[in-house]
Design a protein around this motif. Structure first.
Motif, mmCIF file in Angstrom:
data_model
loop_
_atom_site.group_PDB
_atom_site.id
_atom_site.type_symbol
_atom_site.label_atom_id
_atom_site.label_comp_id
_atom_site.label_asym_id
_atom_site.label_seq_id
_atom_site.Cartn_x
_atom_site.Cartn_y
_atom_site.Cartn_z
ATOM 1 N N SER A 102 133.429 118.554 -11.768
ATOM 2 C CA SER A 102 134.720 118.510 -12.465
ATOM 3 C C SER A 102 135.865 118.367 -11.470
ATOM 4 O O SER A 102 136.810 117.604 -11.700
ATOM 5 C CB SER A 102 134.932 119.774 -13.300
ATOM 6 O OG SER A 102 133.922 119.915 -14.259
ATOM 7 N N THR A 103 135.785 119.104 -10.376
ATOM 8 C CA THR A 103 136.822 119.034 -9.344
ATOM 9 C C THR A 103 136.888 117.631 -8.748
ATOM 10 O O THR A 103 137.975 117.053 -8.611
ATOM 11 C CB THR A 103 136.554 120.066 -8.234
ATOM 12 O OG1 THR A 103 136.497 121.366 -8.823
ATOM 13 C CG2 THR A 103 137.632 120.025 -7.173
ATOM 14 N N TYR A 163 138.451 115.214 -11.214
ATOM 15 C CA TYR A 163 139.903 115.369 -11.318
ATOM 16 C C TYR A 163 140.603 114.853 -10.063
ATOM 17 O O TYR A 163 141.651 114.217 -10.150
ATOM 18 C CB TYR A 163 140.297 116.822 -11.596
ATOM 19 C CG TYR A 163 141.759 116.923 -11.945
ATOM 20 C CD1 TYR A 163 142.208 116.541 -13.205
ATOM 21 C CD2 TYR A 163 142.700 117.344 -11.013
ATOM 22 C CE1 TYR A 163 143.550 116.584 -13.535
ATOM 23 C CE2 TYR A 163 144.044 117.396 -11.338
ATOM 24 C CZ TYR A 163 144.465 117.009 -12.593
ATOM 25 O OH TYR A 163 145.794 117.037 -12.904
ATOM 26 N N PHE A 204 140.916 111.235 -10.317
ATOM 27 C CA PHE A 204 142.038 110.903 -11.202
ATOM 28 C C PHE A 204 143.364 111.004 -10.452
ATOM 29 O O PHE A 204 144.215 110.119 -10.544
ATOM 30 C CB PHE A 204 142.018 111.843 -12.420
ATOM 31 C CG PHE A 204 143.222 111.736 -13.303
ATOM 32 C CD1 PHE A 204 143.437 110.607 -14.072
ATOM 33 C CD2 PHE A 204 144.139 112.771 -13.365
ATOM 34 C CE1 PHE A 204 144.566 110.505 -14.892
ATOM 35 C CE2 PHE A 204 145.258 112.691 -14.176
ATOM 36 C CZ PHE A 204 145.468 111.548 -14.951
ATOM 37 N N PRO A 216 145.966 121.933 -12.008
ATOM 38 C CA PRO A 216 144.497 121.993 -12.025
ATOM 39 C C PRO A 216 143.876 121.913 -10.635
ATOM 40 O O PRO A 216 142.831 122.511 -10.389
ATOM 41 C CB PRO A 216 144.096 120.777 -12.864
ATOM 42 C CG PRO A 216 145.298 120.458 -13.676
ATOM 43 C CD PRO A 216 146.471 120.828 -12.835
#
Length: 151
Positions: free
Chosen positions: A11-12, A15, A18, A69
């Motif tokens: 997930s890290t 992100y 992104f 985040p």
């Protein structure tokens, strides 16, 4: 650290990919350079309460929000005890982004972005510390209880 938390690590990385896409894309094709953004801001500024929301302020707030985040993910990866490592990593990452933008057509490195990105990461770190505080306290109590029991 990464092998112990594969889903969090994935997930890290997703992100961060992104974030890289948003911040390291040449300005001519950047997803953030849109007439839609300007139209939304113009519409919001029609309200007296939002006349303060200029393009520069909206961009600053967006940079803060983008890195919340990042701070949270980094904190969860390194652990709350090493929150300062997460903060250092976030600062190093945003410094690298601003340095890389010097060689990307149409991108301009800006010290305000460094401030906004780091502030956003620190907000994420604080949120992470607050959210994990109950579990941290429980683990501390359990550790103290085990150390005081006779063998």
């Amino acid at each position: 650290m990464l092998h112990r938390h594969p889903l969090l690590s994935l997930s890290t990385l997703a992100y961060l990919g992104f974030v890289a896409w948003l911040t390291l894309t040449p300005a001519s094709s950047a997803p953030t350079s849109s007439d839609l953004v300007l139209r939304v801001l113009a519409r919001l500024q029609r309200y007296d309460e939002l006349t303060w929301l200029t393009y520069d302020r909206a961009e600053f707030l967006a940079n803060v929000a983008l890195f919340v985040p990042v701070g949270l993910f980094l904190l969860l990866l390194v652990g709350t005890r090493f929150w300062w490592v997460a903060a250092g990593l976030a600062f190093a990452m945003t410094s690298a982004i601003e340095t890389a933008q010097r060689s990307i057509p149409g991108r301009v490195p800006d010290e305000r972005d460094l401030l906004a990105n780091t502030a956003g990461a620190l907000v994420g770190i604080v949120v992470g510390v607050v959210l994990t505080l109950p579990a941290t306290l429980r683990r501390g109590r359990a550790r103290r209880t085990r150390s005081h029991q006779p063998a």
